[in-house]
Design a protein around this motif. Structure first.
Motif, PDB file in Angstrom:
ATOM      1  N   MET A 163       0.843  -1.190   0.000  1.00 33.29           N
ATOM      2  CA  MET A 163       0.000   0.000   0.000  1.00 33.29           C
ATOM      3  C   MET A 163       0.881   1.244   0.000  1.00 33.29           C
ATOM      4  SD  MET A 163      -2.947  -1.508   0.052  1.00 33.29           S
ATOM      5  CE  MET A 163      -2.133  -2.933  -0.731  1.00 33.29           C
ATOM      6  N   MET A 164       0.461   2.234  -0.780  1.00 30.74           N
ATOM      7  CA  MET A 164       1.117   3.539  -0.849  1.00 30.74           C
ATOM      8  C   MET A 164       2.550   3.469  -1.402  1.00 30.74           C
ATOM      9  SD  MET A 164      -1.476   5.153   0.169  1.00 30.74           S
ATOM     10  CE  MET A 164      -0.916   6.859   0.290  1.00 30.74           C
ATOM     11  N   ASP A 165       2.844   2.425  -2.168  1.00 33.24           N
ATOM     12  CA  ASP A 165       4.165   2.288  -2.790  1.00 33.24           C
ATOM     13  C   ASP A 165       4.126   2.966  -4.156  1.00 33.24           C
ATOM     14  OD1 ASP A 165       6.578   1.588  -3.884  1.00 33.24           O
ATOM     15  OD2 ASP A 165       6.481  -0.520  -3.278  1.00 33.24           O
ATOM     16  N   PHE A 166       4.374   4.254  -4.160  1.00 33.48           N
ATOM     17  CA  PHE A 166       4.265   5.033  -5.389  1.00 33.48           C
ATOM     18  C   PHE A 166       5.367   4.693  -6.387  1.00 33.48           C
ATOM     19  CE2 PHE A 166       2.430   7.876  -2.040  1.00 33.48           C
ATOM     20  CZ  PHE A 166       1.108   7.679  -2.405  1.00 33.48           C
ATOM     21  N   GLU A 167       6.529   4.317  -5.890  1.00 32.95           N
ATOM     22  CA  GLU A 167       7.613   3.917  -6.786  1.00 32.95           C
ATOM     23  C   GLU A 167       7.220   2.674  -7.576  1.00 32.95           C
ATOM     24  OE1 GLU A 167      11.313   3.494  -4.791  1.00 32.95           O
ATOM     25  OE2 GLU A 167      11.396   5.584  -4.120  1.00 32.95           O
ATOM     26  N   ALA A 168       6.553   1.745  -6.918  1.00 33.35           N
ATOM     27  CA  ALA A 168       6.093   0.539  -7.599  1.00 33.35           C
ATOM     28  C   ALA A 168       5.067   0.882  -8.676  1.00 33.35           C
ATOM     29  CB  ALA A 168       5.497  -0.441  -6.592  1.00 33.35           C
ATOM     30  N   ILE A 169       4.164   1.799  -8.361  1.00 34.74           N
ATOM     31  CA  ILE A 169       3.149   2.200  -9.338  1.00 34.74           C
ATOM     32  C   ILE A 169       3.815   2.839 -10.549  1.00 34.74           C
ATOM     33  CG2 ILE A 169       1.168   3.711  -9.755  1.00 34.74           C
ATOM     34  CD1 ILE A 169       0.452   3.369  -6.788  1.00 34.74           C
ATOM     35  N   GLU A 170       4.776   3.719 -10.304  1.00 37.88           N
ATOM     36  CA  GLU A 170       5.484   4.369 -11.402  1.00 37.88           C
ATOM     37  C   GLU A 170       6.244   3.357 -12.246  1.00 37.88           C
ATOM     38  OE1 GLU A 170       7.892   7.396  -9.689  1.00 37.88           O
ATOM     39  OE2 GLU A 170       6.181   8.667  -9.123  1.00 37.88           O
ATOM     40  N   ALA A 171       6.671   2.267 -11.618  1.00 36.31           N
ATOM     41  CA  ALA A 171       7.392   1.213 -12.335  1.00 36.31           C
ATOM     42  C   ALA A 171       6.447   0.234 -13.021  1.00 36.31           C
ATOM     43  CB  ALA A 171       8.303   0.465 -11.370  1.00 36.31           C
TER      44      ALA A 171
END
Length: 288
Positions: free
Chosen positions: A169-177
């Motif tokens: 949850m809230m892992d924005f780096e993962a979303i961007e990747a």
């Protein structure tokens, strides 16, 4: 971007859409056509994927139910189920205590992020907060205890393809990747149907899961227009670009339903749509 639902929004133009629909004169010949007409009269920027089923799996209404969508906090449902199955296998214990680490803390929904490192919580409490107020810190601790890959392999083993746990949850780096969590209306409904119809959980842990899902504190979506006494086990989810609710409405013939709304201009616009959908489904299908 959020993994948790906001509260306390004031009425927006979404209410007008509902009023216009209620005032319009349609010649419905079935409950399915009634809901379809409602969806067809929503603003063109709104995208809906949804399904309603009886507790025995009979499909009462479906619209783009197989579409894979970002799951938001709806992904916490399979995490809960996997936890209960792991407890049943003796791999973990709900009374087991875990110590909060600073790196566990996640922003967004929940209170655990405010506790000092070293605070101690049982797995049962973490599960309660994950569902009750969609606590992201509690969720991430549980994912790390259970193993993200283990949960994902469990989903695959159960035949789920659209539903994927690919990030914390809230892992924005993962979303961007490009690593996002996903599901579909059809698959999340299937998870709830498994809960009430199959023996993948013992009665004790099935009842525990249902009890926790009944504690969901977000009343702005499915519950928005339903009578307060409506018995429901459900979970909501929110991102900037998706609002969702999914679960079981308990009655003589239980309803299992999921609604995902995309393209909304305000969160309340989406919540009014989900609430109206639930109200119509309850009214149209309770006697069928």
């Amino acid at each position: 971007m959020k993994d948790n639902p906001p509260y306390g929004f004031h009425t927006t133009l979404a209410v007008i859409y509902t009023l216009l629909f209620l005032q319009a004169s349609f010649c419905q010949t079935s409950a399915q056509e009634n809901i379809k007409a409602y969806l067809n009269h929503l603003p063109p920027h709104i995208e809906i994927s949804c399904t309603v089923q009886r507790g025995d799996g009979t499909v009462l209404f479906s619209h783009q139910a197989e579409k894979q969508v970002p799951s938001a906090s709806i992904i916490k449902v399979p995490i809960l189920f996997y936890l209960m199955e792991a407890v049943g296998r003796g791999e973990v214990d709900l009374d087991e205590i875990r110590e909060l680490q600073e790196e566990d803390k996640a922003e967004g929904s929940g209170q655990l992020q405010l506790f000092p490192a070293g605070s101690r919580f049982t797995l049962r409490y973490l599960a309660e907060e994950m569902i009750r107020i969609s606590d992201n810190t509690a969720t991430n601790i549980l994912i790390n205890i259970l193993g993200m890959e283990n949960i994902q392999q469990w989903l695959k083993g159960q035949g789920f393809h659209a539903t994927q746990l690919n990030r914390l949850m809230m892992d924005f780096e993962a979303i961007e990747a490009g690593r996002q969590n996903y599901t579909s209306a059809k698959e999340i409904n299937r998870l709830f149907l498994m809960l009430i119809n199959e023996d993948f959980l013992s009665p004790e842990y099935r009842d525990e899961a249902i009890h926790l899902l009944k504690s969901c504190a977000d009343g702005t979506a499915f519950r928005r227009y339903l009578p307060p006494e409506t018995e429901m086990a459900h979970k909501t989810g929110t991102l900037d670009y998706i609002r969702a609710d999914a679960g079981i409405i308990f009655m003589e013939k239980p309803l299992v339903m999921a609604v995902f709304v995309e393209g909304f201009k305000t969160l309340e616009e989406a919540e009014v749509i989900i609430g109206q959908f639930a109200k119509m489904a309850l009214e149209d299908f309770k006697e069928n």
